[in-house]
Design a protein around this motif. Structure first.
Motif: not given
Length: 280
Positions: A52-54, A58-63, A249-250
């Motif tokens: 879920g953290n990964f 990707f969904q909640r940030t501009e990673f 995760a990042g």
């Protein structure tokens, strides 16, 4: 008992070093796989495992954008820094000209002062540059790349100059007799022999650039321009407990480019200086 006194203690020391090195990595992996994603719920062994953290990263940030910016800045800055540094180091090592000693000493003295001491001046310079060339001003990955490039030239030049001094000058003289010019000697004779120091410098430059956060956090403000270090730092700057899982995760994903670069340069790093160049 004799084995323990002579060899066994070395194995124990090596095992202790491995455990000490792996502990923080295991903690980060555990936090990244912890579905709760908070610092207070993280332990060395997570109660449950999930990705879920990964997904949130990707969904909640501009990673993805941060990732591309970091690879672009780190890759180009390290490559350009190595090329310019080896050019300067070759001139200082192989040529004799007025101001050579003063130039070397000046480069050394500049490195004694942290780059952050000139942050105000650098900020004003890039603010002025941005008025005429916005792509190379503040809040731009290209401007940040130029900043890293200038900061790395001094130490890289000294490091490569010392390495070049160990390359036999007889090789240059032989090439001159065969009619080669300075450019041909540099690209065809010298560069293949100094591949190890080029690889080491490129690797160190890439690692230092992709992980740098202090200067980048001042120059990059918008999400589209941020690098990985700045973006991940923003996740835990104010809400450390809530976003710790995404941060870990990042961090794991950030290590991938470094591992790839190391694997690509590994054979050059472990190779000899003049392997096969001089037959005795």
């Amino acid at each position: 008992m004799a084995w323990l006194r002579t060899v066994g203690w070395r194995h124990a020391a090596g095992l202790a070093a491995v455990v000490f090195s792996l502990f923080p990595i295991l903690f980060v992996v555990s936090a990244a796989l912890n579905p709760l994603g908070t610092l207070s719920s993280t332990g060395l062994v997570p109660a449950s495992v999930g990705l879920g953290n990964f997904a949130d990263l990707f969904q909640r940030t501009e990673f993805t954008r941060w990732y591309l910016n970091s690879i672009l800045v780190a890759g180009l800055a390290s490559a350009a820094g190595v090329f310019l540094s080896i050019l300067a180091a070759y001139a200082f090592s192989r040529m004799r000209f007025r101001g050579r000693r003063v130039g070397l000493i000046t480069l050394l003295l500049i490195q004694t002062f942290p780059q952050f001491l000139s942050i105000v001046t650098i900020y004003l310079i890039f603010a002025g540059v941005g008025d005429y060339y916005p792509a190379f001003g503040l809040d731009s990955p290209w401007g940040l790349m130029l900043l890293y490039l200038g900061g790395a030239l001094g130490v890289n030049t000294w490091l490569m100059k010392g390495f070049l001094d160990t390359v036999p000058k007889e090789l240059d003289e032989s090439a001159v007799i065969d009619g080669a010019g300075h450019a041909q000697i540099f690209f065809r004779v010298t560069l293949p022999l100094v591949a190890p120091i080029l690889a080491v410098t490129a690797l160190l430059g890439f690692i230092g650039t992709i992980n740098e956060v202090l200067m980048a956090n001042i120059f990059l403000r918008s999400d589209d321009a941020k690098t990985l270090a700045v973006g991940l730092y923003g996740l835990v700057a104010e809400k450390r407990n809530a976003n710790f899982g995404m941060f870990c995760a990042g961090s794991l994903l950030t290590a991938i480019p470094t591992v790839v670069v190391f694997q690509a340069l590994q054979r050059y790093i472990v190779s000899g200086l003049t392997s096969g160049a001089v037959k005795g």
